[in-house]
Design a protein around this motif. Structure first.
Motif, mmCIF file in Angstrom:
data_model
loop_
_atom_site.group_PDB
_atom_site.id
_atom_site.type_symbol
_atom_site.label_atom_id
_atom_site.label_comp_id
_atom_site.label_asym_id
_atom_site.label_seq_id
_atom_site.Cartn_x
_atom_site.Cartn_y
_atom_site.Cartn_z
ATOM 1 N N GLY A 86 37.661 28.630 28.542
ATOM 2 C CA GLY A 86 38.972 29.621 28.735
ATOM 3 C C GLY A 86 38.510 30.668 29.701
ATOM 4 O O GLY A 86 39.314 31.396 30.220
ATOM 5 N N ASP A 99 35.069 34.824 28.077
ATOM 6 C CA ASP A 99 33.823 35.501 28.210
ATOM 7 C C ASP A 99 33.239 35.388 29.278
ATOM 8 O O ASP A 99 32.437 36.251 29.896
ATOM 9 C CB ASP A 99 33.120 34.536 27.001
ATOM 10 N N ARG A 151 33.529 38.056 31.876
ATOM 11 C CA ARG A 151 32.699 39.283 31.834
ATOM 12 C C ARG A 151 31.312 38.946 31.607
ATOM 13 O O ARG A 151 30.536 40.082 31.425
ATOM 14 C CB ARG A 151 33.290 39.496 30.246
ATOM 15 N N ILE A 154 35.749 22.595 32.277
ATOM 16 C CA ILE A 154 35.820 21.241 31.445
ATOM 17 C C ILE A 154 36.940 21.188 30.614
ATOM 18 O O ILE A 154 37.043 20.558 29.489
ATOM 19 C CB ILE A 154 34.699 21.517 30.485
ATOM 20 N N VAL A 209 42.344 37.269 15.407
ATOM 21 C CA VAL A 209 41.073 37.227 16.567
ATOM 22 C C VAL A 209 42.049 37.695 17.790
ATOM 23 O O VAL A 209 42.993 37.048 18.428
ATOM 24 C CB VAL A 209 40.558 35.659 16.911
ATOM 25 N N LEU A 214 45.024 36.508 24.866
ATOM 26 C CA LEU A 214 43.739 36.148 24.674
ATOM 27 C C LEU A 214 43.416 34.809 24.187
ATOM 28 O O LEU A 214 42.680 33.638 24.446
ATOM 29 C CB LEU A 214 42.640 37.104 24.336
ATOM 30 N N VAL A 255 29.931 28.743 21.201
ATOM 31 C CA VAL A 255 28.875 29.138 22.222
ATOM 32 C C VAL A 255 28.597 30.514 22.367
ATOM 33 O O VAL A 255 27.540 31.040 22.523
ATOM 34 C CB VAL A 255 29.008 28.328 23.640
ATOM 35 N N PHE A 258 23.009 24.974 24.693
ATOM 36 C CA PHE A 258 24.269 24.678 25.552
ATOM 37 C C PHE A 258 24.158 25.135 27.013
ATOM 38 O O PHE A 258 25.416 25.045 27.549
ATOM 39 C CB PHE A 258 25.475 25.695 24.807
ATOM 40 N N LEU A 288 29.534 21.079 24.374
ATOM 41 C CA LEU A 288 29.810 20.975 22.920
ATOM 42 C C LEU A 288 31.069 20.025 22.982
ATOM 43 O O LEU A 288 32.089 20.294 23.794
ATOM 44 C CB LEU A 288 30.021 22.282 22.536
ATOM 45 N N ILE A 325 37.699 44.421 17.736
ATOM 46 C CA ILE A 325 36.737 43.494 17.191
ATOM 47 C C ILE A 325 36.172 43.773 15.925
ATOM 48 O O ILE A 325 36.372 45.136 15.677
ATOM 49 C CB ILE A 325 35.556 43.414 18.401
HETATM 50 C C1 LIG Z 1 38.702 41.163 24.668
HETATM 51 C C2 LIG Z 1 38.113 40.220 23.929
HETATM 52 C C3 LIG Z 1 38.414 40.340 22.574
HETATM 53 C C4 LIG Z 1 37.869 39.450 21.660
HETATM 54 N N1 LIG Z 1 37.982 39.544 20.312
HETATM 55 C C5 LIG Z 1 37.641 38.507 19.495
HETATM 56 C C6 LIG Z 1 37.975 38.720 18.016
HETATM 57 O O1 LIG Z 1 38.617 39.599 17.696
HETATM 58 N N2 LIG Z 1 37.292 37.764 17.164
HETATM 59 C C7 LIG Z 1 36.535 36.827 17.462
HETATM 60 O O2 LIG Z 1 35.932 36.080 16.960
HETATM 61 N N3 LIG Z 1 36.341 36.770 18.925
HETATM 62 C C8 LIG Z 1 36.704 37.593 19.832
HETATM 63 N N4 LIG Z 1 36.500 37.597 21.346
HETATM 64 C C9 LIG Z 1 35.562 36.374 21.603
HETATM 65 C C10 LIG Z 1 36.528 35.111 21.911
HETATM 66 O O3 LIG Z 1 36.885 34.465 20.845
HETATM 67 C C11 LIG Z 1 35.308 34.448 22.811
HETATM 68 O O4 LIG Z 1 35.006 35.068 23.957
HETATM 69 C C12 LIG Z 1 36.379 33.054 23.493
HETATM 70 O O5 LIG Z 1 36.676 32.148 22.301
HETATM 71 C C13 LIG Z 1 35.237 32.410 24.407
HETATM 72 O O6 LIG Z 1 36.074 31.005 24.624
HETATM 73 P P1 LIG Z 1 36.327 30.822 26.362
HETATM 74 O O7 LIG Z 1 37.002 29.507 26.261
HETATM 75 O O8 LIG Z 1 36.920 31.811 26.834
HETATM 76 O O9 LIG Z 1 34.725 30.701 26.708
HETATM 77 P P2 LIG Z 1 34.121 30.645 28.065
HETATM 78 O O10 LIG Z 1 34.316 32.148 28.613
HETATM 79 O O11 LIG Z 1 35.086 29.864 29.257
HETATM 80 O O12 LIG Z 1 32.661 30.121 28.055
HETATM 81 C C14 LIG Z 1 31.882 31.029 26.914
HETATM 82 C C15 LIG Z 1 30.442 30.394 26.986
HETATM 83 O O13 LIG Z 1 30.431 29.179 26.378
HETATM 84 C C16 LIG Z 1 30.283 28.169 27.254
HETATM 85 N N5 LIG Z 1 30.880 26.961 27.004
HETATM 86 C C17 LIG Z 1 32.243 27.017 26.664
HETATM 87 N N6 LIG Z 1 32.702 25.919 26.376
HETATM 88 C C18 LIG Z 1 31.678 25.316 26.332
HETATM 89 C C19 LIG Z 1 31.289 23.714 25.727
HETATM 90 N N7 LIG Z 1 32.471 22.987 25.370
HETATM 91 N N8 LIG Z 1 30.198 23.292 25.623
HETATM 92 C C20 LIG Z 1 28.996 24.189 26.089
HETATM 93 N N9 LIG Z 1 29.244 25.314 26.618
HETATM 94 C C21 LIG Z 1 30.546 25.759 26.635
HETATM 95 C C22 LIG Z 1 30.215 28.863 28.830
HETATM 96 O O14 LIG Z 1 29.578 28.254 29.611
HETATM 97 C C23 LIG Z 1 30.079 30.237 28.589
HETATM 98 O O15 LIG Z 1 28.794 30.398 28.671
HETATM 99 C C24 LIG Z 1 37.077 38.191 22.069
HETATM 100 C C25 LIG Z 1 36.591 38.299 23.521
HETATM 101 C C26 LIG Z 1 37.176 39.246 24.248
HETATM 102 C C27 LIG Z 1 36.946 39.120 25.716
#
Ligand SMILES: Cc1cc2nc3c(=O)[nH]c(=O)nc-3n(C[C@H](O)[C@H](O)[C@H](O)COP(=O)(O)OP(=O)(O)OC[C@H]3O[C@@H](n4cnc5c(N)ncnc54)[C@H](O)[C@@H]3O)c2cc1C
Length: 289
Positions: free
Chosen positions: A34, A37, A40, A52, A99, A104, A115, A159, A164, A188
């Motif tokens: 997505g 994360d 940032r 992916i 969440v 988001l 991860v 990872f 994953l 959070i």
């Molecule tokens: C403003 C904000 C508020 C949030 N609030 C909450 C909350 O209230 N509660 C909560 O639980 N979480 C919260 N989060 C966290 C959020 O759930 C995670 O940041 C989000 O789920 C990450 O998913 P993504 O797909 O965007 O990951 P990405 O940003 O795409 O990846 C994150 C990391 O994981 C790795 N990665 C991703 N997918 C895989 C895979 N399939 N295999 C191996 N590595 C992988 C990437 O390389 C990277 O290192 C918050 C985040 C933000 C930015």
């Protein structure tokens, strides 16, 4: 500027291609789901991003043994999925709608949450309480491990070299409830709790309790689970559980909350989560008998 070293963006077609691109970057590439994360990330050494989201890992399947959730399934997709609705007393919906906020949740994926695993995050607390297992693949082949065990290792390093694939949730004869406290609805967690139990003939047959944001990542409390098993649900039991938590939970202070506050509030959240989980479990037991 974040990620300022990135020069290339790849659209992987399958898991093998994602892995070979990852290997080619020798630590200077990252998988992108997505992007919530990663966008940032303070990393300045990354040169390539490997998308992916098109490699066939977006799905949710219900089986007799539980649920399988593909790693690139977004939190919103899980929330809206009819087969997620009744799982373990509706715990996926109950947790995921707390969440962050809708925009988001439409980007963030379950795999990314597993991860990134921030100490304050709700999803690790949820998945550890549920006994989730993860399937992942590296150049050495495919592995499956309980997430709780993986979190006890250097999982971020794992990872950096693995994709994953999916999160596997077991079926539970009982129900879970989730409690979170933050400064406001989109915040959070200052603390989060996921508790579940199953009832057989009015007694607690199994119990699972995880607490996160202590400020460490969500972990189970086996001493509390052991205390609950065999007991009959009652307000006195929940109060005893809260007292145990206040007496024994390891908590710490950070700039968001003090250890004293966390210890006190953890007791309240555990009591509330157990009370609600027991109510849902009683409903499950009465409808299945
Ligand atoms: C403003 C904000 C508020 C949030 N609030 C909450 C909350 O209230 N509660 C909560 O639980 N979480 C919260 N989060 C966290 C959020 O759930 C995670 O940041 C989000 O789920 C990450 O998913 P993504 O797909 O965007 O990951 P990405 O940003 O795409 O990846 C994150 C990391 O994981 C790795 N990665 C991703 N997918 C895989 C895979 N399939 N295999 C191996 N590595 C992988 C990437 O390389 C990277 O290192 C918050 C985040 C933000 C930015």
């Amino acid at each position: 500027m974040r990620l300022r070293g990135v020069r290339r963006y790849h659209w992987a077609r399958d898991v093998d291609e994602a892995l070979s691109l990852l290997a080619a970057y020798q630590g200077k590439g990252a998988l992108l789901a997505g992007g919530v994360d990663l966008a940032r990330s303070p990393r300045t050494d990354l040169e390539g991003l490997i998308d992916i989201t098109g490699i066939g890992l977006t799905y949710l399947r219900a089986e007799a043994a539980g649920l399988r959730l593909g790693a690139t399934t977004t939190l919103a997709e899980v929330l809206g999925h009819p087969q997620a609705e009744g799982y373990a007393g509706g715990i996926l919906r109950e947790t995921l709608r707390q969440v962050a906020y809708p925009a988001l949740r439409h980007m963030a994926t379950l795999g990314g949450a597993v991860v990134s695993a921030h100490p304050w995050a709700d999803i690790p607390t949820l998945l550890v309480a549920l006994g989730a297992e993860v399937r992942y693949r590296s150049a050495e082949g495919e592995k499956r491990a309980p997430l709780e065990d993986l979190y006890g290792t250097d999982f971020r390093r794992v990872f950096r070299e693995s994709v994953l694939l999916e999160v596997v949730l077991p079926a539970w004869a009982g129900a879970f409830a989730f409690e979170k406290i933050g400064r406001n609805a989109g915040d959070i967690a200052l603390l989060n709790v996921c508790a579940g139990l199953g009832l057989v003939e009015g007694r607690i047959a199994w119990a699972r309790v995880a607490v996160g944001g202590r400020p460490e990542r969500g972990e189970r409390l086996p001493w509390l689970e052991g205390m609950l098993v065999g007991e009959r649900p009652s307000p006195a039991l929940w109060e005893r559980a809260a007292e145990e938590v206040r007496a024994r939970l390891e908590v710490g202070s950070d700039r968001r909350a003090s250890a004293e506050w966390r210890r006190e509030v953890a007791g309240v959240l555990v009591r509330r989560a157990l009370l609600r989980a027991a109510g849902k479990a009683a409903l499950c037991a009465s409808t299945s008998s």
